[in-house]
Design a protein around this motif. Sequence first.
Motif, short mmCIF file in Angstrom:
data_model
loop_
_atom_site.label_atom_id
_atom_site.label_comp_id
_atom_site.label_asym_id
_atom_site.label_seq_id
_atom_site.Cartn_x
_atom_site.Cartn_y
_atom_site.Cartn_z
N GLY A 169 0.81 -1.21 0.00
CA GLY A 169 0.00 0.00 0.00
C GLY A 169 0.85 1.26 0.00
O GLY A 169 0.41 2.32 -0.46
N MET A 170 2.08 1.16 0.49
CA MET A 170 3.01 2.28 0.48
C MET A 170 3.78 2.38 -0.83
O MET A 170 4.25 3.46 -1.21
CB MET A 170 4.01 2.13 1.64
CG MET A 170 3.38 2.19 3.01
SD MET A 170 2.81 3.85 3.41
CE MET A 170 4.38 4.68 3.62
N GLY A 171 3.93 1.23 -1.51
CA GLY A 171 4.67 1.24 -2.77
C GLY A 171 4.86 -0.17 -3.28
O GLY A 171 5.13 -1.09 -2.51
N MET A 172 4.76 -0.34 -4.60
CA MET A 172 4.90 -1.66 -5.20
C MET A 172 6.35 -1.96 -5.56
O MET A 172 6.66 -3.07 -5.99
CB MET A 172 4.03 -1.77 -6.46
CG MET A 172 2.54 -1.67 -6.17
SD MET A 172 1.93 -3.05 -5.17
CE MET A 172 2.08 -4.39 -6.34
N THR A 173 7.22 -0.98 -5.40
CA THR A 173 8.65 -1.18 -5.63
C THR A 173 9.42 -0.52 -4.49
O THR A 173 8.87 0.32 -3.76
CB THR A 173 9.11 -0.57 -6.97
OG1 THR A 173 8.84 0.84 -6.96
CG2 THR A 173 8.40 -1.22 -8.14
N ALA A 176 9.69 3.27 -4.82
CA ALA A 176 8.42 3.94 -4.54
C ALA A 176 8.19 4.03 -3.03
O ALA A 176 7.69 5.05 -2.52
CB ALA A 176 7.27 3.19 -5.20
N LEU A 177 8.59 3.01 -2.31
CA LEU A 177 8.45 3.01 -0.85
C LEU A 177 9.33 4.09 -0.22
O LEU A 177 8.91 4.81 0.69
CB LEU A 177 8.80 1.63 -0.30
CG LEU A 177 8.61 1.39 1.20
CD1 LEU A 177 7.16 1.64 1.60
CD2 LEU A 177 9.02 -0.02 1.57
N ILE A 190 9.49 7.46 7.85
CA ILE A 190 9.29 6.01 7.75
C ILE A 190 9.58 5.30 9.08
O ILE A 190 9.37 4.08 9.19
CB ILE A 190 10.18 5.43 6.62
CG1 ILE A 190 9.58 4.11 6.10
CG2 ILE A 190 11.62 5.21 7.10
CD1 ILE A 190 10.26 3.59 4.85
N ASP A 191 10.04 6.00 10.09
CA ASP A 191 10.45 5.36 11.35
C ASP A 191 9.32 4.53 11.98
O ASP A 191 9.51 3.37 12.35
CB ASP A 191 10.94 6.40 12.34
CG ASP A 191 12.31 6.96 11.98
OD1 ASP A 191 12.94 6.39 11.06
OD2 ASP A 191 12.75 7.94 12.61
N PHE A 192 8.15 5.11 12.12
CA PHE A 192 7.04 4.40 12.74
C PHE A 192 6.62 3.20 11.90
O PHE A 192 6.31 2.13 12.43
CB PHE A 192 5.85 5.35 12.93
CG PHE A 192 4.65 4.68 13.55
CD1 PHE A 192 4.61 4.40 14.91
CD2 PHE A 192 3.56 4.32 12.76
CE1 PHE A 192 3.51 3.76 15.48
CE2 PHE A 192 2.46 3.70 13.32
CZ PHE A 192 2.43 3.42 14.68
N PHE A 193 6.64 3.39 10.59
CA PHE A 193 6.28 2.30 9.69
C PHE A 193 7.24 1.12 9.85
O PHE A 193 6.82 -0.05 9.89
CB PHE A 193 6.33 2.81 8.24
CG PHE A 193 6.16 1.74 7.19
CD1 PHE A 193 4.91 1.26 6.87
CD2 PHE A 193 7.27 1.22 6.53
CE1 PHE A 193 4.76 0.27 5.90
CE2 PHE A 193 7.13 0.24 5.57
CZ PHE A 193 5.88 -0.24 5.26
N ASP A 235 14.67 -4.52 -0.30
CA ASP A 235 15.43 -3.60 -1.14
C ASP A 235 15.30 -2.16 -0.65
O ASP A 235 16.25 -1.37 -0.71
CB ASP A 235 14.95 -3.70 -2.59
CG ASP A 235 15.73 -4.74 -3.38
OD1 ASP A 235 16.69 -5.32 -2.83
OD2 ASP A 235 15.38 -4.99 -4.56
N ALA A 236 14.11 -1.81 -0.13
CA ALA A 236 13.93 -0.46 0.42
C ALA A 236 14.82 -0.26 1.64
O ALA A 236 15.42 0.80 1.82
CB ALA A 236 12.46 -0.24 0.79
N LEU A 237 14.96 -1.29 2.46
CA LEU A 237 15.82 -1.20 3.64
C LEU A 237 17.28 -1.03 3.24
O LEU A 237 18.03 -0.28 3.89
CB LEU A 237 15.67 -2.47 4.50
CG LEU A 237 14.31 -2.64 5.20
CD1 LEU A 237 14.23 -4.02 5.86
CD2 LEU A 237 14.09 -1.55 6.23
#
Length: 329
Positions: A169-173, A176-177, A190-193, A235-237
């Motif tokens: 819901g935040m991003g499909m890639t 994007a996230l 993004i910390d809380f997420f 990958d976002a991490l």
Amino acid sequence: MYVLYFIIGLLILIATILDFLWTTLWVNGGAGPISKRVVQGTWKGLNAIGSSRPTILGISGPLSLTLTLLMWILLLWIGWTFIFAGGETVLTDTRNNAPISWVERAYYAGYLIFTLGNGDFSPHGGFWQIMTAIATANGMLFLTLGATYVLSVLNAVTLQRAFADSITGMGMTSDALVQKAWNGKDLHEIDFFLNTTSSMLGQLTAQHKAYPVLHFYHTESKEKAAPFAIAVLDDALTILEDGVEEQVRPNRFLVEEAQSSVKSYLSTVVPSVVKPASTVPPSPAFEKLRTKGIPVVSDEMFADVMQAKTEHRKKLLGVVESDKREWPI
């Protein structure tokens, strides 16, 4: 011959009960050896029929769970049938004095384990009366724990899809996230997420250990597919930890906690359920991040980071491919 029947029945019961308790009560034990073969066989069979048809793969989880329950019931029934064939005068027909047939022994065993009572036949002698009581208790235990197990698996499936939804819901890639987290100055949005996601993934990993059938609950929508979502997250991490300039990075502790959760998930499903892929998935692209004004490191520096994660990303790609998904790019 009667002794042989009794021994066969006892061995079947022991194997069934051990597999049942292993699967339903041993949290870190995964599935029992018999249940594991049923689940994996169902998945392989459905893949052979229609690996490119999401609808067919979508019934894998429910079908595996149903077949596992039926397998336990059938083996339990067969085991007790052989037990009550362990003597010539085990049962007495309350209606007449005709010899007891195999069908009648199976009928007697069936209405004991399904706790329907016993009116047509009665056990002959103290030993067989005790065996009758044990069979009834055995049936009640199976029915109670079986129902609890099914509900637990279904709750885990719900959590798995909610987890995937929270990420996709935040991003499909992955890029994007990361863009969603950018507030124009840094990525601390993004910390809380990350904190919430780590908690959910940790819980999901524990449930995968307890219920391996969970991995075979395939969904037609990739937005609700946990393997796809975890690939996006991982990958976002990596981007958040080593792909952006240090001054804009989010809380490092939360990033590392989330990465640890991903590694724990992979150690649970690889190689117990899936195998690592033979190739490395494509690396995230930085073009859109640069367009958004997010300060990123050079492509060469990030390539070195991704090179160090080769084996880790092969495992992750293996999980994504086992769910019949393409890598999120």
